[in-house]
Design an enzyme around this catalytic site. Structure first.
Site, PDB file in Angstrom:
ATOM      1  N   LYS A  84       0.856  -1.184   0.000  1.00  0.00           N
ATOM      2  CA  LYS A  84       0.000   0.000   0.000  1.00  0.00           C
ATOM      3  C   LYS A  84       0.895   1.238   0.000  1.00  0.00           C
ATOM      4  O   LYS A  84       1.734   1.402   0.905  1.00  0.00           O
ATOM      5  CB  LYS A  84      -0.856  -0.046   1.271  1.00  0.00           C
ATOM      6  CG  LYS A  84      -2.163   0.666   1.197  1.00  0.00           C
ATOM      7  CD  LYS A  84      -2.961   0.327   2.454  1.00  0.00           C
ATOM      8  CE  LYS A  84      -4.224   1.113   2.531  1.00  0.00           C
ATOM      9  NZ  LYS A  84      -4.829   1.002   3.868  1.00  0.00           N
TER      10      LYS A  84
HETATM   11  C1  E4P Z   1      -8.215   1.552   4.174  1.00  0.00           C
HETATM   12  O1  E4P Z   1      -7.453   1.152   3.328  1.00  0.00           O
HETATM   13  C2  E4P Z   1      -8.072   2.866   4.831  1.00  0.00           C
HETATM   14  O2  E4P Z   1      -6.817   2.990   5.382  1.00  0.00           O
HETATM   15  C3  E4P Z   1      -9.161   3.075   5.841  1.00  0.00           C
HETATM   16  O3  E4P Z   1     -10.392   2.600   5.322  1.00  0.00           O
HETATM   17  C4  E4P Z   1      -9.238   4.489   6.350  1.00  0.00           C
HETATM   18  O4  E4P Z   1     -10.384   4.648   7.132  1.00  0.00           O
HETATM   19  P1  E4P Z   1     -10.629   5.888   8.112  1.00  0.00           P
HETATM   20  O5  E4P Z   1     -10.923   7.089   7.303  1.00  0.00           O
HETATM   21  O6  E4P Z   1     -11.783   5.463   8.953  1.00  0.00           O
HETATM   22  O7  E4P Z   1      -9.361   6.038   8.902  1.00  0.00           O
END
Ligand code: E4P
Length: 216
Positions: A84
């Site tokens: 990622k």
């Molecule tokens: C997923 O890949 C993201 O990091 C995550 O859904 C972020 O979510 P948040 O906005 O609740 O932190």
């Protein structure tokens, strides 16, 4: 149409994994911090639960640093690894290089279709638009997913749209309706997807009537 869990809490994942409805998992540094465990331990445990696709976020700010982190993670965890990277010039440079090496890449922190287009050009496997954080800013998270899905469909782009930062069950339905390939959701949202007051009420009535029939 795939569902990923968005968590680094291995104990909870192990309960939900047995549903057979989960296709993969996403993590990020905040989720690791909340879990209070070092990432390698979390990834090791998730891999041994049988999860085949785990997004592991790199934290370097140069493409070289990101590639070094990716290479270490792949040497430790092999084919379950999806790297990622953030949607930055360095992140997309690293993405392009990893795509050339057939490494799955999830480009995260996507807030516009333009960013998704760049990530797709860099060979991303997934783009992660953050639906909830868009709504937090009083913009339309559903529209963002729709725009990206439309562009990808028009140009037959293979990159999958992974709707992230989902705050409510309705956002899962919305995201899939407008073309998301994957939704990544927290465990509470996953649980809420099952729930409907009329299901509970209907089940209660069936149970009562069954008892009237056989219970004596
Ligand atoms: C997923 O890949 C993201 O990091 C995550 O859904 C972020 O979510 P948040 O906005 O609740 O932190």
């Amino acid at each position: 149409m795939k569902l990923f869990l968005d968590t680094a809490d291995v104990e909870t994942v192990s309960q939900f994994w047995s549903t057979g409805l989960i296709d993969g998992l996403t993590t990020n540094p905040t989720l690791m911090m909340k879990a209070g465990k070092l990432p390698d331990k979390v990834y090791y445990d998730l891999k041994h639960l049988g999860i085949k696709d785990i997004s592991m976020e790199v934290v370097a700010d140069t493409s070289e640093g990101m590639l070094a982190e990716a290479s270490r993670l792949i040497s430790l965890f092999g084919s379950v690894v999806t790297i990622k990277v953030p949607c930055t010039p360095e992140g997309l440079k690293a993405c392009k290089e990893m795509a050339n090496q057939n490494i799955r890449v999830n480009v995260t922190l996507i807030f516009s279709a333009a960013q998704a287009i760049l990530a797709a050009k860099a060979g991303a496997t997934y783009v992660s638009p953050f639906v909830g954080r868009v709504y937090d800013q009083h913009w339309d998270g559903r529209h963002l997913i729709e725009e990206i899905a439309d562009v990808f469909a028009t140009h037959q782009i293979k990159t999958e749209v992974l709707a992230a930062s989902i705050r409510e069950p309705i956002q899962v339905t919305d995201a899939f309706r407008v073309g998301a390939d994957i939704c990544t959701i927290s465990v509470p949202i996953f649980y809420q997807l099952y729930k409907h007051v009329l299901t509970d009420k209907g089940l209660e009535k069936f149970d009562q009537d069954w008892q009237k029939l056989v219970g004596g």
